[in-house]
Scaffold this active site. Sequence first.
Site, PDB file in Angstrom:
ATOM      1  N   GLY A 104     -43.844 165.893  22.481  1.00 50.97           N
ATOM      2  CA  GLY A 104     -43.949 167.121  23.244  1.00 50.97           C
ATOM      3  C   GLY A 104     -44.153 168.360  22.424  1.00 50.97           C
ATOM      4  N   CYS A 105     -44.285 168.251  21.114  1.00 48.61           N
ATOM      5  CA  CYS A 105     -44.364 169.444  20.270  1.00 48.61           C
ATOM      6  C   CYS A 105     -45.444 169.266  19.238  1.00 48.61           C
ATOM      7  CB  CYS A 105     -43.020 169.688  19.581  1.00 48.61           C
ATOM      8  SG  CYS A 105     -43.036 171.056  18.427  1.00 48.61           S
ATOM      9  N   GLY A 106     -46.223 170.320  19.013  1.00 49.16           N
ATOM     10  CA  GLY A 106     -47.307 170.210  18.066  1.00 49.16           C
ATOM     11  C   GLY A 106     -47.094 170.981  16.790  1.00 49.16           C
TER      12      GLY A 106
END
Length: 279
Positions: free
Chosen positions: A122-124
């Site tokens: 969910g995180c880049g």
Amino acid sequence: MNAKRPDCSAPASKTPEPAASQTYSYSNLQYSESASTALAEEVALAIAYNGISQAVMLVTPTDLEDFVVGFSLGSGIIQDAGEIYDLQLSGSGSAQYAQVTIANRAFWNLKQQRRQLAGTSGCGLCGVEAVEQALPDLQVLPGAPLPPAEWLDGLRQRIGEFQPLGQYCGAVHAAVFMNDQGQLLLGREDIGRHNALDKLIGGLIRRNIPISGGLAIVTSRCSLELIQKVLRAGIQTLVSLSSPTGLAVQWARRHNLNLIHLPQKNAPRVYSPALENQA
């Protein structure tokens, strides 16, 4: 566990059960009824460059070579695919490993970044230590015409043919490439929206598919890291099936990237290139 599938996937109804899923049982709250369903799988992929561990990403176990190449480019670790000299995958089950040999120049720059990523689906930007890393200086694109309106007609339905895992069990995002003739050529899926785009970019590079005049389509929300990935890849048009963030629009305009939102029931919305004096 790095399952392969055709580059141009058949419609989900004609596609065998995707290898990146397994069947799990469940019951109702009273335990009076039970059934089973297919769920998408994820694995931890540890990536090391020239023997130095750099990132651990949670990914869907398909097209891992494509992912590593796309991740390396989209994260700014390399500037072009020629800087990857070798890529070896190993591991089993939920623990996978990628050993990547890159050019000395790229490795030096990587060490200077002092990044230690611990990525999730969910995180880049996990592990970025400075604002300058989150907001890097990227090259402005030369600009390209907007795609003809007919290329976007029925696009939501058409890209379903490139989402066999999503059609089968859900819980995954997709990224699809359309060439300069309006033909859908390549699709990739992953639990992570940025992972799916990395896989697509890596797949285009590894198959030498020309990107000029083409566009990338993402099924997820469009935030800044997706803009940065297509800019680094040189793709000049990005179509998102979900709304972009304000910062994504600002960066698309600043870097001359065509950014189009395709709402479910309304006409396409062109956010960039920006019209003069447009808010």
